[in-house]
Design an enzyme around this catalytic site. Structure first.
Site, PDB file in Angstrom:
ATOM      1  N   SER A 114       0.720  -1.286  -0.108  1.00  0.00           N
ATOM      2  CA  SER A 114      -0.091  -0.107   0.105  1.00  0.00           C
ATOM      3  C   SER A 114       0.839   1.162  -0.052  1.00  0.00           C
ATOM      4  O   SER A 114       1.960   1.308   0.156  1.00  0.00           O
ATOM      5  CB  SER A 114      -0.937   0.018   1.182  1.00  0.00           C
ATOM      6  OG  SER A 114      -1.607   1.299   1.471  1.00  0.00           O
ATOM      7  N   TYR A 149      -3.583  -0.872  10.340  1.00  0.00           N
ATOM      8  CA  TYR A 149      -3.565  -1.029   8.995  1.00  0.00           C
ATOM      9  C   TYR A 149      -2.012  -0.492   8.328  1.00  0.00           C
ATOM     10  O   TYR A 149      -1.522  -1.293   7.772  1.00  0.00           O
ATOM     11  CB  TYR A 149      -4.489  -0.207   8.041  1.00  0.00           C
ATOM     12  CG  TYR A 149      -4.256  -0.371   6.635  1.00  0.00           C
ATOM     13  CD1 TYR A 149      -4.998  -1.702   6.153  1.00  0.00           C
ATOM     14  CD2 TYR A 149      -3.956   0.281   5.817  1.00  0.00           C
ATOM     15  CE1 TYR A 149      -5.119  -1.964   4.655  1.00  0.00           C
ATOM     16  CE2 TYR A 149      -3.998   0.142   4.379  1.00  0.00           C
ATOM     17  CZ  TYR A 149      -4.507  -0.888   3.815  1.00  0.00           C
ATOM     18  OH  TYR A 149      -4.460  -1.370   2.727  1.00  0.00           O
TER      19      TYR A 149
END
Length: 255
Positions: free
Chosen positions: A144, A159
């Site tokens: 990401s 996350y």
């Protein structure tokens, strides 16, 4: 010849979104795709779409947080499908509770997100590693932009930690498995429109505007935007590429 002909590719979290798009893309390039998802119906739907398009696919239900189930799945795939040579670790979840939120929500986010996004990548990779080593395989992990930075809006420390971990795991594996001919890389998506963030996009248009104002290409991504990078990293075109992360973020990290 298709870029992934004669390969068997396992894709986790392939019941929807990025995983479904990558599975379909791999099938178009000649791979026989093993669709894994915690939701069996969604996995079967992806596989059926591939079959309807003339590709090859099988589907199985798998919870990547259950290590023994991952080991059993690797054996089942070997027995029923064949020797895996490509693994895409895509299964993931998000949570948006910061450290100052309610204690139960913070703890739940941390435990669940780390279990799926980081431990799940380990569990599946470890289970399929013997086949990947035997076949000089290719591993593609989904990182990401949060493999590099923490987005304050909305806050998501669990996350962010999980995606930093995925990048570190990618680099560590690349260094360790290079001698076996196994290449390990990652893709770093930016803001991709998927079911996971559908409610956030609908309820918080200002958040989308914030992302777009920081994205040189000026648009959100689609799951299909990850397909090309995933095919490249799994193919012989990337034969001398390992330990890398290929950003597919519309230029987010450049500004």
């Amino acid at each position: 010849m298709p870029l992934l002909a004669n390969h068997i590719a396992v894709v986790t979290g392939a019941g929807a979104g990025i995983g479904r798009a990558i599975a379909a893309g791999y099938a178009r390039e000649g791979a026989r795709v093993v669709v894994l998802d915690i939701n069996m119906d969604a996995a079967a739907e992806t596989a059926q779409q591939i079959l309807n398009a003339g590709g090859k696919a099988e589907s199985f239900a798998l919870d990547v947080t259950k290590r023994n189930d991952c080991v059993a799945m690797a054996k089942q795939v070997a027995d029923r499908v064949g020797a895996v040579s490509i693994l895409v670790n895509n299964a993931g979840i998000v949570g948006r509770n910061g450290m100052t939120g309610a204690d139960d929500a913070v703890i739940r986010d941390w435990e669940n997100i780390i279990a799926v996004n980081l431990n799940g990548v380990f569990n599946v990779t470890h289970a399929f590693l013997p086949a990947l080593r035997a076949n000089k395989g290719r591993i593609v992990n989904i990182g990401s932009i949060q493999s590099f930075l923490h987005l304050r809006t909305p806050s998501s420390p669990a996350y962010t930690a999980s995606k930093h971990g995925v990048l570190g795991f990618t680099r560590a594996l690349a260094a360790e498995l290079g001698k076996d001919g196994v290449r390990v890389n990652a893709i770093g998506p930016g803001f991709i429109e998927t079911a996971i963030n559908e409610k956030v996009r609908a309820s918080n248009p200002e958040l989308v505007k914030t992302f777009l104002s920081h994205t040189p290409l000026g648009r959100t991504g689609k799951p299909e935007d990850l397909v090309g990078p995933a095919i490249f990293l799994a193919s012989d075109l990337a034969g001398y590429v390992t330990g890398a992360i290929l950003m597919a973020d519309g230029g987010y990290l450049t500004v």
